[in-house]
Each structure stands twice: as C-alpha cells, then as structure tokens.
Design a protein around this motif. Structure first.
Motif, PDB file in Angstrom:
ATOM      1  N   GLU A 183       0.830  -1.207   0.000  1.00 38.19           N
ATOM      2  CA  GLU A 183       0.000   0.000   0.000  1.00 38.19           C
ATOM      3  C   GLU A 183       0.863   1.255   0.000  1.00 38.19           C
ATOM      4  N   LEU A 184       1.947   1.224   0.766  1.00 37.13           N
ATOM      5  CA  LEU A 184       2.820   2.389   0.880  1.00 37.13           C
ATOM      6  C   LEU A 184       3.400   2.798  -0.472  1.00 37.13           C
ATOM      7  N   TYR A 185       3.752   1.817  -1.282  1.00 37.48           N
ATOM      8  CA  TYR A 185       4.370   2.102  -2.582  1.00 37.48           C
ATOM      9  C   TYR A 185       3.464   1.680  -3.737  1.00 37.48           C
ATOM     10  N   SER A 186       2.172   1.854  -3.552  1.00 38.90           N
ATOM     11  CA  SER A 186       1.198   1.446  -4.572  1.00 38.90           C
ATOM     12  C   SER A 186       1.389   2.199  -5.886  1.00 38.90           C
ATOM     13  N   ASP A 187       1.785   3.470  -5.817  1.00 34.51           N
ATOM     14  CA  ASP A 187       1.994   4.241  -7.049  1.00 34.51           C
ATOM     15  C   ASP A 187       3.158   3.671  -7.857  1.00 34.51           C
ATOM     16  N   LEU A 188       4.250   3.336  -7.181  1.00 34.97           N
ATOM     17  CA  LEU A 188       5.399   2.744  -7.874  1.00 34.97           C
ATOM     18  C   LEU A 188       5.039   1.388  -8.464  1.00 34.97           C
ATOM     19  N   ILE A 189       4.272   0.619  -7.716  1.00 30.38           N
ATOM     20  CA  ILE A 189       3.852  -0.701  -8.191  1.00 30.38           C
ATOM     21  C   ILE A 189       2.985  -0.558  -9.438  1.00 30.38           C
ATOM     22  N   HIS A 190       2.069   0.393  -9.401  1.00 30.91           N
ATOM     23  CA  HIS A 190       1.197   0.615 -10.562  1.00 30.91           C
ATOM     24  C   HIS A 190       2.013   1.075 -11.767  1.00 30.91           C
ATOM     25  N   THR A 191       3.001   1.927 -11.538  1.00 29.98           N
ATOM     26  CA  THR A 191       3.814   2.462 -12.633  1.00 29.98           C
ATOM     27  C   THR A 191       4.665   1.385 -13.292  1.00 29.98           C
ATOM     28  N   HIS A 192       5.329   0.564 -12.487  1.00 23.07           N
ATOM     29  CA  HIS A 192       6.306  -0.379 -13.034  1.00 23.07           C
ATOM     30  C   HIS A 192       5.752  -1.779 -13.294  1.00 23.07           C
ATOM     31  N   LEU A 193       4.783  -2.208 -12.487  1.00 22.00           N
ATOM     32  CA  LEU A 193       4.294  -3.581 -12.623  1.00 22.00           C
ATOM     33  C   LEU A 193       2.927  -3.670 -13.287  1.00 22.00           C
ATOM     34  N   ALA A 194       2.141  -2.621 -13.141  1.00 19.01           N
ATOM     35  CA  ALA A 194       0.825  -2.540 -13.793  1.00 19.01           C
ATOM     36  C   ALA A 194       0.035  -3.839 -13.613  1.00 19.01           C
ATOM     37  N   GLY A 195      -0.315  -4.485 -14.724  1.00 19.32           N
ATOM     38  CA  GLY A 195      -1.154  -5.684 -14.665  1.00 19.32           C
ATOM     39  C   GLY A 195      -0.467  -6.910 -14.109  1.00 19.32           C
ATOM     40  N   ASN A 196       0.852  -6.855 -13.899  1.00 18.10           N
ATOM     41  CA  ASN A 196       1.572  -8.013 -13.367  1.00 18.10           C
ATOM     42  C   ASN A 196       1.479  -8.130 -11.850  1.00 18.10           C
ATOM     43  N   ALA A 197       0.954  -7.111 -11.195  1.00 16.93           N
ATOM     44  CA  ALA A 197       0.887  -7.109  -9.733  1.00 16.93           C
ATOM     45  C   ALA A 197      -0.442  -7.677  -9.249  1.00 16.93           C
ATOM     46  N   ASN A 198      -0.358  -8.582  -8.291  1.00 17.48           N
ATOM     47  CA  ASN A 198      -1.551  -9.168  -7.681  1.00 17.48           C
ATOM     48  C   ASN A 198      -1.444  -9.021  -6.164  1.00 17.48           C
ATOM     49  N   PRO A 199      -1.883  -7.873  -5.619  1.00 17.72           N
ATOM     50  CA  PRO A 199      -1.776  -7.655  -4.166  1.00 17.72           C
ATOM     51  C   PRO A 199      -2.648  -8.640  -3.392  1.00 17.72           C
ATOM     52  N   LEU A 200      -2.044  -9.301  -2.388  1.00 18.70           N
ATOM     53  CA  LEU A 200      -2.776 -10.270  -1.576  1.00 18.70           C
ATOM     54  C   LEU A 200      -3.067  -9.757  -0.175  1.00 18.70           C
ATOM     55  N   SER A 201      -2.113  -9.014   0.406  1.00 21.93           N
ATOM     56  CA  SER A 201      -2.267  -8.564   1.785  1.00 21.93           C
ATOM     57  C   SER A 201      -1.387  -7.356   2.028  1.00 21.93           C
ATOM     58  N   ASN A 202      -1.877  -6.422   2.871  1.00 20.62           N
ATOM     59  CA  ASN A 202      -1.097  -5.244   3.236  1.00 20.62           C
ATOM     60  C   ASN A 202      -0.526  -5.356   4.647  1.00 20.62           C
ATOM     61  N   ASP A 203      -0.566  -6.542   5.215  1.00 18.68           N
ATOM     62  CA  ASP A 203      -0.167  -6.718   6.606  1.00 18.68           C
ATOM     63  C   ASP A 203       1.206  -7.373   6.690  1.00 18.68           C
ATOM     64  N   ILE A 204       1.735  -7.456   7.922  1.00 20.14           N
ATOM     65  CA  ILE A 204       2.974  -8.181   8.160  1.00 20.14           C
ATOM     66  C   ILE A 204       2.619  -9.588   8.626  1.00 20.14           C
ATOM     67  N   ALA A 205       3.615 -10.391   8.948  1.00 20.15           N
ATOM     68  CA  ALA A 205       3.353 -11.764   9.389  1.00 20.15           C
ATOM     69  C   ALA A 205       2.488 -11.760  10.645  1.00 20.15           C
ATOM     70  N   SER A 206       1.575 -12.698  10.729  1.00 18.67           N
ATOM     71  CA  SER A 206       0.703 -12.805  11.893  1.00 18.67           C
ATOM     72  C   SER A 206       1.444 -13.450  13.060  1.00 18.67           C
ATOM     73  N   LEU A 207       0.895 -13.273  14.242  1.00 16.52           N
ATOM     74  CA  LEU A 207       1.451 -13.919  15.435  1.00 16.52           C
ATOM     75  C   LEU A 207       1.473 -15.436  15.254  1.00 16.52           C
ATOM     76  N   GLU A 208       0.410 -15.968  14.657  1.00 18.98           N
ATOM     77  CA  GLU A 208       0.321 -17.410  14.431  1.00 18.98           C
ATOM     78  C   GLU A 208       1.402 -17.899  13.468  1.00 18.98           C
ATOM     79  N   ALA A 209       1.721 -17.087  12.451  1.00 18.28           N
ATOM     80  CA  ALA A 209       2.754 -17.487  11.491  1.00 18.28           C
ATOM     81  C   ALA A 209       4.135 -17.502  12.142  1.00 18.28           C
ATOM     82  N   ILE A 210       4.397 -16.516  13.007  1.00 19.81           N
ATOM     83  CA  ILE A 210       5.672 -16.487  13.733  1.00 19.81           C
ATOM     84  C   ILE A 210       5.773 -17.714  14.642  1.00 19.81           C
TER      85      ILE A 210
END
Length: 237
Positions: A183-210
C-alpha cells in the motif's frame, strides 16, 4: 504437550501469545512506546491468567524483524534477559520468511514488501521456478528437496523505486505481493508492474505465522542461544 510463548514486535505494537501444541490459547498486545515499561507486566499477567509459570514453557519464540529498530531492540533485549535468567530455550524467527510461508504458492512467485523507512523496502522473494530449475530430477532425496526450497528464496533491503523497477525487468509473469509496503508504494507498483501485480495482503506476518515457524524450528532442534535483530540494510536485490 508443548506450551510455548511467542513474542512479536510489530510496527506499532508488540504482541504476546501463549500456544499449546501450536494452537493459540490467548494473545495480548501493547503499544510500542509502552513496551519498555509494560513488557514483563503484560507477560506475567498473561501467564497467571492461564495458571502458568515460566518453568511451564518449553521455549520462547521471538520475532527478529523487520520492525522499527528501537521496538525490536527493547523486545529482544528483554527476551534474551528472560531466557538467561530462567534457562528457557530461545528461537528467533525471520518475519519475512514467516510472511512468505503464509502466502507463498508452489506455482507462483510471491514478493514481500515491508516498510524499511527512508524510501526503502525490506523484501523477500519466493520463486518456486528457480528451485525447480536448480534441481529438476525425479530422483531427488529429501535433503536435495530441502535445499531446493531454500534456493527459491532470497531476502534483503533496497531503495523502493529501484527494487520495484527491477521486479518488472526480471519477471514477466504475475507477482503476488504482500506486506505493508504494497500500500505504501502502490503508485510505484502501478507504474512499473501494472497488470503483473496481484496484491494479496497489506499486513505483516501474523502472530500465528511467527509461532508456527518457531515450532518448526523447535521440532528440528534449531535453538538460538541469543536472538539478535534481523539486519538487512546493505543487501543487494
């Protein structure tokens, strides 16, 4: 029965969780700015609520980062001191690795982007195609398969603009993107990756994953004498 504690220093808070055989029993959290004062109090309250004492814990899992360095240092210094005083084994977990474990796909390239501040990103890349090309054999033994999995991943830190641009140059297939840098760099992602980007999550690792990664390390006897912050500054993409 394995009872263990997981401590997760995040960007805005610190989480504590008690796990029994890998299942979360209860979690608590406090703001990062209050951690130095409340860390042990929060931890003792959580244990007492479930009639546990430190000697009941088989081990402690600690998130090594990425996270804001001050919060991470306070958290890990307290954890290391606690482990030294009680003799409880410590296990450190790379948050980029845990986040990839949560979202990676055996046939897709997954990229983690986490805020490293100063217009930089911590990154993790899982490219299963790279592992397959390195070890394309029907006679692989278990150790070779494990090594090929390791070869499929790399981690580091880089300027956000140049790194995201490099992704466009290296990969033509769709990329699954996860992490707070998406989300922080969404503009850069849109500029350089365009249709190749598939955002899945804007979060960090969960407590359960750690915790899950920590339990895996415990089962494979990967015990850490002292947990240090994950340092990736200076790595090249």
């Amino acid at each position: 029965m394995v009872v263990f504690l997981t401590i997760h220093a995040r960007y805005k808070d610190v989480q504590w969780g008690i796990f029994r055989d890998g299942v979360l029993i209860e979690a608590a959290a406090d703001e990062s700015k209050k951690v130095s004062k409340n860390f042990l109090i929060m931890l003792e309250n959580l244990l007492q609520k479930h009639k546990l004492i430190f000697s009941d814990l088989s081990f402690i899992v600690a998130h090594r980062g990425p996270a804001p360095l001050t919060t991470l240092r306070v958290s890990l210094a307290t954890v290391n001191g606690l482990a030294f005083a009680t003799g409880i084994p410590l296990i450190g977990v790379n948050g980029l690795e845990a986040l990839l474990d949560e979202h990676s796909h055996p046939e897709k390239i997954t990229v983690v982007l986490l805020n490293a501040f100063c217009n930089e990103v911590y990154y993790g890349i899982d490219n299963p195609h790279a592992a397959y090309s390195l070890h394309n054999s029907s006679e692989e033994d278990s150790s070779t398969i494990k090594n090929s999995f390791c070869e499929s991943r790399r981690y580091g830190c880089a300027p956000a603009s140049s790194f995201i641009e490099s992704l466009a140059q290296q990969y033509t297939e769709p990329l699954s993107l996860v992490g707070n840098g998406v989300e922080l760099y969404s503009d850069l992602i849109h500029t350089h990756l365009a249709g190749n980007a598939n955002p899945l999550s804007n979060d960090i690792a969960s407590l359960e994953a750690i915790a899950k990664k920590g339990l895996e390390k415990w089962n494979s006897k990967e015990i850490t004498g002292e947990v240090t912050p994950l340092y990736l500054k200076g790595a090249t993409p």
